[in-house]
Design an enzyme around this catalytic site. Structure first.
Site, mmCIF file in Angstrom:
data_model
loop_
_atom_site.group_PDB
_atom_site.id
_atom_site.type_symbol
_atom_site.label_atom_id
_atom_site.label_comp_id
_atom_site.label_asym_id
_atom_site.label_seq_id
_atom_site.Cartn_x
_atom_site.Cartn_y
_atom_site.Cartn_z
ATOM 1 N N TYR B 105 36.285 134.319 21.932
ATOM 2 C CA TYR B 105 35.149 133.547 21.410
ATOM 3 C C TYR B 105 35.581 132.205 20.824
ATOM 4 O O TYR B 105 34.850 131.225 20.906
ATOM 5 C CB TYR B 105 34.362 134.358 20.379
ATOM 6 C CG TYR B 105 33.427 135.346 21.035
ATOM 7 C CD1 TYR B 105 32.423 134.897 21.906
ATOM 8 C CD2 TYR B 105 33.535 136.714 20.809
ATOM 9 C CE1 TYR B 105 31.579 135.786 22.533
ATOM 10 C CE2 TYR B 105 32.686 137.610 21.433
ATOM 11 C CZ TYR B 105 31.707 137.143 22.293
ATOM 12 O OH TYR B 105 30.864 138.006 22.915
ATOM 13 N N GLU B 201 45.735 164.158 26.674
ATOM 14 C CA GLU B 201 45.013 163.094 27.399
ATOM 15 C C GLU B 201 43.583 162.919 26.918
ATOM 16 O O GLU B 201 43.159 161.826 26.576
ATOM 17 C CB GLU B 201 45.003 163.379 28.908
ATOM 18 C CG GLU B 201 44.101 162.388 29.660
ATOM 19 C CD GLU B 201 44.090 162.586 31.169
ATOM 20 O OE1 GLU B 201 44.989 163.247 31.703
ATOM 21 O OE2 GLU B 201 43.164 162.046 31.810
ATOM 22 N N ASP B 253 45.649 165.920 32.426
ATOM 23 C CA ASP B 253 45.045 166.455 33.640
ATOM 24 C C ASP B 253 46.122 166.546 34.721
ATOM 25 O O ASP B 253 47.188 165.946 34.600
ATOM 26 C CB ASP B 253 43.948 165.505 34.152
ATOM 27 C CG ASP B 253 42.674 165.613 33.317
ATOM 28 O OD1 ASP B 253 42.543 166.593 32.556
ATOM 29 O OD2 ASP B 253 41.829 164.705 33.425
#
Lengths: 528, 373
Positions: B105, B201, B253
């Protein structure tokens, strides 16, 4: 098979009573689509096309700059009744010929000539008269004047359909002082008038492109007048009539020629009726066919004719002369495009003449690119044959095929597979030939002869290369422009940031900006 | 931006960083004045420019450099880099910080040199970071994302900003909530007797293990990575495990994303930030599950591999220096590609919601034979 009928009359005899010669006019009555009168829309444009073609051809014959008026009057919009008027400043027609020229089908001087001309068969004008008569019952009105001090003849004509002969309704001398010579034709017919790609306007506009030496005035049914200005005083070179080349003659034609010739012997026949046949070539043909050169032409039978025909095919004969052609020319085609298509880049090319099946022909191509043309549409293809615009049957035409098969990406245009390029471009292709091979008698599409397609592609490629050069230069210029604006945009930021980090003075900052600017504006090879 | 002159004396790290910025700007300035072409050199930030030595344990830069020469095409990037360096100098001088989003910004004041989207400003920031070989925190920039969540047998010792007093944060006292890793972890100290750190995870799995007090039972610290671990999260785990000498087990996973985007980044760092990997990775982490063999052994419900998974696998076998060093990983990847199946952590729920705590994890922790390096 013959079987006896109850009345002792054979079927063949009975059928024979029903068999009779039909006149061309009767044939046309049933088969008007063959000549381009399939529907009211097309009938109207075909009529105008035939009349304008004739007018331009007539002016060309006496080397006068054409001034042509085309007018469509609305008689009865609900029933689609229109009067078509076409007026020219050509040589006019001698009184005796007027009825036959306009009210007898297949009457004309152009049919058997090996000469580049707009009309070919002498069928168009009288077909229009017949169409008008069939759809409205009205006769056509012809005015013609052959010289300053000659009277103007006015005819009202009908066609006797059964006999294909003119029927004169009225024949008088009138006052027509507006011009020294010329012809005016008025045909009332059932038609449909509309604007767009297949419109009469588009036809007239394209005619103005391929004939920039003509002045054409078009008056629409709403009385709106459009003038197509003459932009060149140069008349097209008068095409020369040539004798047929042996390669272009079919067996039937050959037999007919044997019957019609004045030459007594085969030797004489070949050297007088054909172009490019030397005594040496006659010798070879005769030797190969086993028909001696001294054979009387009248006695040649079918078998001998076949042998001669085969011998011609296997004999090497010089290509026909090509000086008989009259191309629009590169320069004039460019002028034509410039005056009728508002674009930013124009290019054109005229290929050297060449030959298909013994017929000389020549291809020309012109492009108009960018400017007011719409960028998000497919390319527009304008097809011309002997300066006549072809509007219908675009997909069946050799010109369209060649355009589709061109790899437009090579020239900087985008093209989807099997489609026209998607670009603001008009592609005009002209074929000039003593005999343009149309796919049908309505003369709307050019047949796919490999020699013709090859030449069209070469012409398109020549223009394409020039367009490619232009587009690349344009892109480069835009790039330079973009870079320039980049420099102006970002150099101050480099200066400011350096000033803020290093707390250098304004003078130092300005020096940085000046040096950077000088650096980037110098040519690239000096950079590094 | 007007430079805020600070009266405080800057520490050495800050002074060094400012010197780097000034030096670079000065080099550019002098080259321009001498009518030479300024350049900036950056290490190439991709897997093609890293090497992996298992003994060192992290991705190291190979030293390939990308040179940005000032010309018409690079002038925008040059201007933006200089502007960003100036912003950094201001932040350091004022002992202030800006998030990556805030920096984006701030660029809106730069007229034509402003960034259109944040990824553009992030890239320039990463460039500067790599060019100077310092992390972005030293440049005064901090990331938006949270560092990760921690629960279990750990006391984090932080400092109160105002009083400078130590604060002891007991990670067993967050109930069903968790301690949130701050963006900067260098000043933290740790007190723990835990046997291992379990880096998880998904936050879903973390929640389950935390809620049921798995850390009590297993005497461990639970850390939720929430996808690819942030730099702060990696650094937190690294410092904790190094200082307290406790092992780190990753529980993810069973798919290519978990293997290479999550686990490999945790263990050896990333190609993109290779200039920082030495500190921002956990070389001693081990992958305990879900391995391709687990899918078979525990008869887990699966999903078919997507095309992109197969592509990722092939790419890893061919280009990933880490995979090239580890036969075990190569085998695992080939096994998974062959089966064409992948499984999520939560697939263990097929055998009951608490199967993961009661059976799977205790089983897996018994022996390292089923783990991957």
């Amino acid at each position: 098979m013959v079987t006896k009928s109850s009345k002792n009359e054979t079927n063949a005899e009975r059928l024979a009573k029903e068999q009779k010669a039909i006149s061309v006019s009767q044939f046309f009555e049933r088969n008007r689509h063959l000549l381009g009168f399939d529907n009211p829309l097309k009938a109207l444009s075909t009529t105008i096309k035939e009349l304008v073609d004739n007018a331009l051809d007539a002016c060309q014959e006496i080397t006068v700059l054409p001034e042509i008026l085309v007018q469509i009057q609305e008689k009865d919009k609900k029933n689609g009744r229109y009067v078509i008027i076409v007026e020219d400043n050509g040589p006019g027609i001698v009184k005796e010929q007027i009825p036959k020229v306009f009210a007898k089908l297949l009457y004309g001087s152009k049919f058997s000539k090996m000469k580049q001309s707009r009309g070919q068969q002498g069928i168009g004008v009288s077909a229009s008269v017949l169409y008008g008569q069939l759809t409205t019952g009205k006769s056509s009105k012809i005015t013609s004047k052959t010289g300053k001090n000659k009277p103007a003849h006015f005819y009202e004509l009908h066609i006797d359909i059964n006999h294909n002969e003119p029927e004169i309704i009225q024949d008088k001398i009138i006052e027509w002082s507006v011009k020294d010579h010329g012809t005016r034709v008025e045909i009332e017919l059932e038609g449909k008038y509309q604007r767009g790609r297949l419109s009469v306007e588009e036809y007239v506009r394209q005619t103005a492109i391929s004939n920039p030496h003509a002045q054409i005035t078009f008056i629409a049914p709403d009385n709106e007048v459009t003038k197509y200005k003459r932009v060149t005083e140069v008349l097209p070179k008068e095409p020369k009539e040539i004798k047929p080349h042996p390669y272009g003659v079919e067996l039937g034609v050959l037999i007919r020629m044997f019957k019609a010739t004045k030459a007594k012997t085969l030797q004489h026949f070949f050297t007088t009726e054909f172009s490019r046949v030397s005594p040496q070539v006659v010798k070879e043909i005769c030797k190969k066919s086993g028909v001696p050169p001294t054979t009387k032409t009248q006695t040649i039978n079918h078998q001998e004719a076949s042998k001669i025909f085969e011998a011609i095919k296997s004999t090497k004969i010089m290509a026909p002369p090509t000086n008989c052609l009259s191309p629009i020319t590169e320069e004039i085609l460019l002028k034509g495009l410039k005056k009728e298509v508002s674009a930013e880049f124009y290019t054109s090319t005229t290929r050297p003449p060449t030959v298909y099946r013994g017929m000389p022909f020549q291809i020309e191509c012109g492009f108009a690119y960018g400017g007011d043309l719409k960028a998000d549409e497919l390319a527009k293809v304008m097809r011309f044959a002997n300066r006549v615009p072809l509007q219908y049957m675009q997909s069946a035409c050799a010109i369209s095929k060649s355009t589709l098969q061109t790899a437009w990406k090579n020239y900087g245009l985008s093209q989807s597979k099997g489609a026209l390029p998607s670009a603001p471009i008009v592609i005009a292709v002209h074929i000039a030939s003593v005999w343009v091979p149309f796919t049908s008698e309505s003369k709307e599409a050019i047949a796919h002869y490999p020699e013709i397609i090859k030449e069209i592609k070469l012409a398109i490629q020549e223009c394409g290369r020039k367009l490619g050069v232009y587009l690349r230069r344009k892109k480069r210029d835009a790039e330079t422009e973009r870079k320039k604006s980049y420099i102006i945009k970002y150099i101050p930021h480099v200066g400011d940031a350096l000033q803020e980090i290093l707390e250098i003075t304004d003078t130092q900052k300005e020096k940085v900006q000046k040096l950077l600017k000088a650096k980037f504006e110098s040519p690239p090879e000096e950079q590094k | 931006m007007t430079p805020k002159k600070t009266t405080k004396k800057l520490d050495k790290v800050s002074k060094d960083t400012i010197n780097l910025i000034d030096g670079s700007a000065k080099d550019t300035y002098e080259k321009i004045i001498k009518n030479k072409t300024p350049e900036m050199n950056f290490p190439i930030r991709s897997l093609s420019n890293v090497k992996y030595d298992p003994k060192k344990g992290f991705f190291e830069l190979l030293g390939k450099l990308k040179t940005r020469t000032l010309n018409v095409n690079t002038i925008k990037a040059f201007a933006q880099t200089l502007r960003m360096m100036k912003l950094s100098k201001d932040l350091i001088s004022a002992e202030d910080i800006a998030t990556k989003r805030e920096a984006y910004y701030v660029s809106k004041n730069w007229g034509d040199a402003r960034f259109k989207e944040q990824p553009e400003s992030d890239t320039v920031m990463d460039d500067i970071e790599a060019m100077f070989g310092v992390n972005r925190e030293k440049l005064g920039f901090i990331p938006e994302e949270k560092g990760g969540a921690v629960a279990g047998k750990l006391v984090v010792v932080d400092k109160d900003k105002d009083s400078g007093k130590e604060i002891k944060i007991d990670c067993t006292k967050f109930g069903s909530g968790a301690y949130s890793v701050p963006t900067s972890v260098e000043h933290l100290k740790f007190e723990t007797k835990a046997k291992f750190i379990l880096a998880i995870e998904t936050s879903g799995m973390f929640e389950r293990l935390n809620k049921h007090g798995y850390w009590k039972k297993a005497n461990c610290i639970l850390i939720s990575m929430g996808g690819v671990p942030t730099r702060a999260c990696r650094r937190f785990i690294r410092r904790l495990s190094d200082e307290k000498k406790i092992p780190v087990y990753a529980f993810c996973d069973g798919d290519m994303y978990a293997f290479f985007n999550i686990y490999r980044t945790l263990k050896v760092g990333s190609g993109n930030a290779a200039h920082l990997n030495e500190y921002f990775c956990v070389p001693k982490a081990r992958f305990i599950g879900i391995t391709p063999q687990d899918i078979v052994d525990y008869k887990l419900p699966t999903h078919p591999l997507k095309d992109i998974d197969v592509k990722r696998a092939k790419d890893a076998l061919k280009n990933d220096p880490f995979v090239k060093q580890h036969k075990a990983w190569q085998k695992a990847i080939q096994q998974q590609v062959k089966s064409g199946q992948r499984a999520e952590q939560q697939a263990l729920a097929k055998w009951g919601l608490n199967y993961v705590m009661d059976k799977y994890l205790p089983d897996k922790l018994k022996s390292d034979k089923t783990w991957l390096p």
